[in-house]
Design an enzyme around this catalytic site. Structure first.
Site, mmCIF file in Angstrom:
data_model
loop_
_atom_site.group_PDB
_atom_site.id
_atom_site.type_symbol
_atom_site.label_atom_id
_atom_site.label_comp_id
_atom_site.label_asym_id
_atom_site.label_seq_id
_atom_site.Cartn_x
_atom_site.Cartn_y
_atom_site.Cartn_z
ATOM 1 N N GLU A 29 -4.964 -8.834 0.887
ATOM 2 C CA GLU A 29 -5.577 -8.486 2.183
ATOM 3 C C GLU A 29 -7.059 -8.252 1.965
ATOM 4 O O GLU A 29 -7.474 -7.649 0.970
ATOM 5 C CB GLU A 29 -5.015 -7.181 2.782
ATOM 6 N N GLU B 132 0.817 -1.222 0.000
ATOM 7 C CA GLU B 132 0.000 0.000 0.000
ATOM 8 C C GLU B 132 0.851 1.273 0.000
ATOM 9 O O GLU B 132 0.780 2.088 0.930
ATOM 10 C CB GLU B 132 -0.940 0.012 1.211
HETATM 11 C C1 BGP Z 1 -4.081 -2.207 5.676
HETATM 12 C C2 BGP Z 1 -2.639 -2.398 6.079
HETATM 13 C C3 BGP Z 1 -2.438 -3.274 7.249
HETATM 14 C C4 BGP Z 1 -3.548 -3.311 8.272
HETATM 15 C C5 BGP Z 1 -4.942 -3.198 7.682
HETATM 16 C C6 BGP Z 1 -6.049 -2.933 8.656
HETATM 17 O O1 BGP Z 1 -4.235 -0.958 5.107
HETATM 18 O O2 BGP Z 1 -1.877 -2.926 5.020
HETATM 19 O O3 BGP Z 1 -1.174 -2.985 7.780
HETATM 20 O O4 BGP Z 1 -3.290 -2.554 9.350
HETATM 21 O O5 BGP Z 1 -4.997 -2.213 6.684
HETATM 22 O O6 BGP Z 1 -6.273 -1.588 8.843
HETATM 23 P P1 BGP Z 1 -6.167 -0.860 10.221
HETATM 24 O O7 BGP Z 1 -4.991 -1.425 10.887
HETATM 25 O O8 BGP Z 1 -5.961 0.584 9.899
HETATM 26 O O9 BGP Z 1 -7.443 -1.109 10.910
#
Ligand code: BGP
Length: 465
Positions: A366, A167
């Site tokens: 993801e 990302e």
């Molecule tokens: C994505 C990232 C992760 C993870 C996930 C969940 O954007 O790649 O690292 O954290 O989101 O989001 P958050 O942690 O902001 O709830």
């Protein structure tokens, strides 16, 4: 055969990152990253003031964790190598303790028939480099390529799936536009330079990897957030959605796959007088070094309407001058994370990649659902009954399945995440894992209902309704 039967060899697994799982030990040799520094400076900005050293102790518990991956049906697992662990100062000496650790993790995964997918940059700039500007400074690009090559040479005999960034738009947004990553600047000109350098760094690492000829693949992981206009028949809404798509998706998707920045994006940045500093040979390098494999992170759609609110000039130009976010009435929400759940978005992304990006090999890298207060769903056996997570995954997988039927080249599905981990500013507020981590009991792990369910999906390579 199940109703939703996936192609043979489909990758089932999950994703995590070094900074969110490893933790720190005295004398482990790790240098500070921007997260360690930011927490030192402003711990009040992190949920319950839990910082990055208190992550899920993968550093010491990786063997147990890999057994739990097996028990939850993993055939592959993605994590990242922390730059600040391997090369504590960002440049210079390699930390041998880090080499030993990452070797042990990779070997343990392989010994358990779980393929390691390794990402190189997951928001974790070494602090020493951030002090000199981080991604704003071209020297960071050079340093990153050395880091990447070091990883390829150390681990590339066994790791066959590499990713340059996770990302990469997020450090741009968080660090230089919207104040949720260090260094908390709000400056679009800087944001453009940072994004440009990340793109360049990715192409240079791809070049280096291919030159080493290690027989694997290298790609990038992008959070592709489809931009839906409020009204598809309203030209102003459509135009606004197109801007959001250019800024947040195509700024990385086009160079990664087509080797070029979208002309409309270059035009709008040019009109603002904010084109980045580039060197003559850069664009050719980006053109010639595109990815082998695309990772797609998908959580939520972006709903857009034409700009109706007044432009906020406080910080100079912003991407938001070109669109407004739109709260669609009746949208389905995950109230904990404040993100809309729109399952069909995953299908729309896959269709876009198929139709407009040469149907490149890709996988869902993801997808997941962060929920607060999951303890309330623990049954008498101590297992979290997270049926909502099973529904979430199923409903998305059905659309992945449909895309495959229509010819999409999607190779696998990774859940965010394996076990509950440290989510940046949200720390441990929202839990995402197939496996619960009890912070009050030294990080005790317990597989959730969804983890047991995922094992059956992986074993059957599909699921019934
Ligand atoms: C994505 C990232 C992760 C993870 C996930 C969940 O954007 O790649 O690292 O954290 O989101 O989001 P958050 O942690 O902001 O709830």
């Amino acid at each position: 055969m199940t109703k939703y039967q996936f192609p043979k060899g489909f990758w089932w697994g999950s994703a995590a990152s070094g900074p969110q799982t490893e933790g720190r030990l005295p004398n482990d040799g790790k240098g500070d990253s921007i997260w360690d520094e930011w927490f030192k400076e402003s711990s009040e900005r992190f949920f319950n003031q839990v910082g990055p050293e208190k992550t899920s102790q993968f550093l010491t518990k990786y063997k147990e964790d890999i057994q739990l991956m097996k028990a939850t049906g993993h055939t592959s697992y993605r994590t990242s190598i922390q730059w600040s662990r391997l090369i504590p100062e960002g440049t210079g000496a390699v930390n041998q303790k880090a080499v030993t650790f990452y070797n042990a993790v990779i070997d343990e995964l392989l010994a358990n028939d779980i393929e390691p997918f390794i990402n190189l940059f997951h928001f974790d700039m070494p602090m020493k480099l951030q002090e000199k500007g981080g991604w704003l400074n071209r020297e960071t690009v050079e340093a990153y390529v050395v880091f990447a090559e070091t990883c390829f040479k150390l681990f590339g005999d066994r790791v066959k799936k590499w990713f340059t960034h996770n990302e990469p738009i997020v450090p741009v947004e968080g660090g230089y536009l919207y104040d949720f990553h260090y260094p908390n600047h709000i400056n679009m000109k800087e944001a453009v330079q940072v994004g440009y350098h990340e793109n360049l760094a990715s192409a240079m690492a791809i070049k280096a990897y291919h030159e080493l000829d290690l027989g694997g693949e290298i790609g990038i992981i992008l959070n592709l957030t489809p931009s839906y206009p409020r009204d598809a028949k309203n030209a102003a809404d459509v135009k606004a959605a197109n801007y959001a798509d250019l800024f947040f998706n195509r700024s990385f998707l086009d160079p990664a796959i087509k080797g070029e920045f979208p002309i409309e994006l270059v035009e709008v940045i040019g009109e603002l007088g904010m084109l980045p500093e580039i060197k003559d040979e850069d664009l050719e390098l980006i053109k010639e070094n595109t990815i082998d494999l695309l990772g797609i992170n998908y959580y939520q759609p972006r709903r857009i309407k034409a700009k109706e609110s007044a432009i906020d000039h406080t910080n100079g130009p912003m991407p938001d001058d070109y669109f407004d976010n739109y709260e669609m009435p009746g949208r389905k929400m995950n109230p904990y994370r404040g993100w809309e759940i729109y399952e069909k978005g995953i299908y729309d992304i896959l269709t876009n990649v198929r139709e407009n990006y040469g149907n490149i090999r890709c996988y869902i890298s993801e997808n997941g659902m962060g929920v607060e207060g999951e303890e309330q769903y623990i049954d008498e056996q101590g297992v979290i009954q997270d049926d909502y997570r099973i529904e979430f995954v199923k409903d998305h997988l059905k659309y992945v399945f449909q895309a495959i039927q229509e010819g999409s080249n999607v190779q696998g599905y990774h859940m965010w995440t394996c076990m509950d981990n440290w989510s940046w500013m949200n720390a441990y507020k929202n839990r995402y894992g197939f496996i619960a981590v009890d912070l009050d009991q030294d990080g005790k792990r317990t597989i959730k209902k969804s983890g047991h369910w995922f094992k059956t999906v992986s074993d059957l390579n599909g699921f019934e309704d």
